[in-house]
Enzyme design. Structure first.
Site, PDB file in Angstrom:
ATOM      1  N   GLY A  43       0.852  -1.174   0.088  1.00  0.00           N
ATOM      2  CA  GLY A  43       0.068  -0.048   0.094  1.00  0.00           C
ATOM      3  C   GLY A  43       0.873   1.303  -0.231  1.00  0.00           C
ATOM      4  N   GLN A 103       2.753   9.694   1.281  1.00  0.00           N
ATOM      5  CA  GLN A 103       4.042   9.179   1.421  1.00  0.00           C
ATOM      6  C   GLN A 103       5.015   9.563  -0.020  1.00  0.00           C
ATOM      7  OE1 GLN A 103       2.082   5.198   2.301  1.00  0.00           O
ATOM      8  NE2 GLN A 103       4.147   5.090   3.036  1.00  0.00           N
ATOM      9  N   CYS A 142       6.206  -0.251   7.223  1.00  0.00           N
ATOM     10  CA  CYS A 142       5.480   0.883   6.503  1.00  0.00           C
ATOM     11  C   CYS A 142       6.565   1.200   5.549  1.00  0.00           C
ATOM     12  CB  CYS A 142       5.352   2.025   7.286  1.00  0.00           C
ATOM     13  SG  CYS A 142       4.780   3.609   6.679  1.00  0.00           S
ATOM     14  N   LEU A 143       6.643   1.731   4.367  1.00  0.00           N
ATOM     15  CA  LEU A 143       7.339   2.106   3.220  1.00  0.00           C
ATOM     16  C   LEU A 143       8.154   3.511   3.748  1.00  0.00           C
ATOM     17  CD1 LEU A 143       5.734   1.318  -0.067  1.00  0.00           C
ATOM     18  CD2 LEU A 143       7.469   0.012   1.258  1.00  0.00           C
ATOM     19  N   HIS A 150      -4.439   1.149   7.470  1.00  0.00           N
ATOM     20  CA  HIS A 150      -2.863   1.441   7.626  1.00  0.00           C
ATOM     21  C   HIS A 150      -2.829   2.716   6.600  1.00  0.00           C
ATOM     22  CE1 HIS A 150       1.593   1.170   7.801  1.00  0.00           C
ATOM     23  NE2 HIS A 150       1.430   1.968   6.784  1.00  0.00           N
ATOM     24  N   GLU A 151      -3.335   2.722   5.363  1.00  0.00           N
ATOM     25  CA  GLU A 151      -3.384   3.571   4.315  1.00  0.00           C
ATOM     26  C   GLU A 151      -4.290   4.811   4.607  1.00  0.00           C
ATOM     27  OE1 GLU A 151      -0.604   3.651   2.571  1.00  0.00           O
ATOM     28  OE2 GLU A 151      -0.204   1.540   2.975  1.00  0.00           O
ATOM     29  N   HIS A 199      -2.585   7.272   7.110  1.00  0.00           N
ATOM     30  CA  HIS A 199      -1.517   8.266   6.358  1.00  0.00           C
ATOM     31  C   HIS A 199      -2.512   9.512   6.211  1.00  0.00           C
ATOM     32  CE1 HIS A 199       2.192   6.364   6.371  1.00  0.00           C
ATOM     33  NE2 HIS A 199       1.599   5.279   5.788  1.00  0.00           N
TER      34      HIS A 199
END
Length: 156
Positions: A46, A51, A88-89, A130-131, A134
């Protein structure tokens, strides 16, 4: 399509609330393509607008069931719970234990601005939560139970 720079934890853009998208423009279409390319290149499931430095309410997800674009998403129902590892990225090489709903129903718009609803369980439910966090300036680290730990990645 182009790879976008993934913003890292500590970048102020990750703490901001995103704005809704009112129409699909060529720039938004390019953003969607770039987000998928960036997410896949980084081996993520994701990626959210902030991000990649874009304060728009847009996420891309692929948990192995195919690509999913969510524009102006909102969770309209959730139930159950699951506790597991999350990363997380924007914080590569780290993970922590997070409890999330095991089931979510979300409403969003696709890349043609058609409204739809999606139900997710397990990993998809976790990814959606999660996304969407953000988009409101929150990272999973706020929910970690215990300490973050290092993660070793292996090539398949």
């Amino acid at each position: 399509m182009a790879l976008r720079q993934i913003r890292m934890a500590g970048d102020p853009v990750l703490e901001k609330t995103c704005r809704e998208i009112s129409e699909i423009t060529p720039k938004i279409r390019e953003l969607i393509d770039d987000m998928f390319e960036t997410m896949y290149e980084a081996n993520g499931v994701g990626l959210a607008g902030p991000q990649v430095g874009i304060l728009k309410r847009i996420v891309t997800i692929d948990t192995g069931e195919g690509p999913l674009v969510m524009i102006n998403p909102e969770i309209i129902e959730s139930s159950g719970s699951q506790t597991g590892e999350e990363g997380c990225l924007s914080l590569p090489g780290k993970a922590g234990v997070v409890t999330r709903p095991d089931y979510v129903k979300a409403r969003a718009f696709d890349e043609e601005m058609r409204e739809y609803e999606i139900e997710g369980r397990d990993l998809l439910a976790r990814a959606i939560c999660h996304e969407l966090d953000h988009l409101d300036g929150h990272m999973y680290t706020e929910l970690v139970e215990g300490e973050l730990h290092d993660v070793q990645y292996t090539e398949d």
